[in-house]
Write a protein that holds these residues in place. Sequence first.
Motif, short mmCIF file in Angstrom:
data_model
loop_
_atom_site.label_atom_id
_atom_site.label_comp_id
_atom_site.label_asym_id
_atom_site.label_seq_id
_atom_site.Cartn_x
_atom_site.Cartn_y
_atom_site.Cartn_z
N GLU A 7 -0.04 -2.73 2.92
CA GLU A 7 0.05 -1.32 3.31
C GLU A 7 1.21 -0.64 2.58
N LYS A 8 2.32 -1.36 2.39
CA LYS A 8 3.47 -0.82 1.66
C LYS A 8 3.08 -0.48 0.22
N TYR A 9 2.37 -1.40 -0.43
CA TYR A 9 1.95 -1.16 -1.82
C TYR A 9 0.91 -0.05 -1.90
N ARG A 95 7.60 -8.02 -9.36
CA ARG A 95 6.77 -7.32 -10.35
C ARG A 95 6.00 -6.19 -9.69
N LEU A 96 5.40 -6.47 -8.53
CA LEU A 96 4.63 -5.44 -7.83
C LEU A 96 5.54 -4.33 -7.31
N ASP A 97 6.77 -4.66 -6.96
CA ASP A 97 7.71 -3.62 -6.51
C ASP A 97 8.01 -2.65 -7.65
N PRO A 100 3.54 -1.42 -9.13
CA PRO A 100 2.54 -1.78 -8.11
C PRO A 100 1.09 -1.77 -8.61
N TRP A 101 0.85 -1.23 -9.78
CA TRP A 101 -0.51 -1.22 -10.33
C TRP A 101 -0.77 -2.45 -11.20
N ALA A 102 0.20 -3.36 -11.29
CA ALA A 102 0.06 -4.54 -12.15
C ALA A 102 -1.18 -5.35 -11.76
#
Length: 123
Positions: A7-9, A95-97, A100-102
């Motif tokens: 949900e955060k991402y 990496r996602l932080d 986030p589209w990685a």
Amino acid sequence: MDKAKLEKYKDKLLHLRSEILNGGILRKNEDLTVSTDDLADEADLANNVINQQVSFNMRTRELTKLRAIELALERIEDGTYGHCEECDEEIAAKRLDNQPWADLCITHAEEREREEQRFKRVG
């Protein structure tokens, strides 16, 4: 990935998408046209062409990022978000932080970048 992190991402991706769509860079048109006043002076025309190229590159970058964000949101919906598309390993939270589209783990992202660089030199 647990539901709270997901949900955060998702919230972060939606915010980034909103920034791009509402930022104005995709709607601005005045720097993509050549004024008839600029045609008489070669320096003005050259400056105008450079400005157009910069604007075009910025738009392309933003559209590419927007498409990556849309694809990440689709991955959230289909349950594949946060996993590398090459090896299916979980993408590191750090990496996602930052991105986030990685869609690739750092190993495969670096591999893709090297291939793209090699392609640019050949092409």
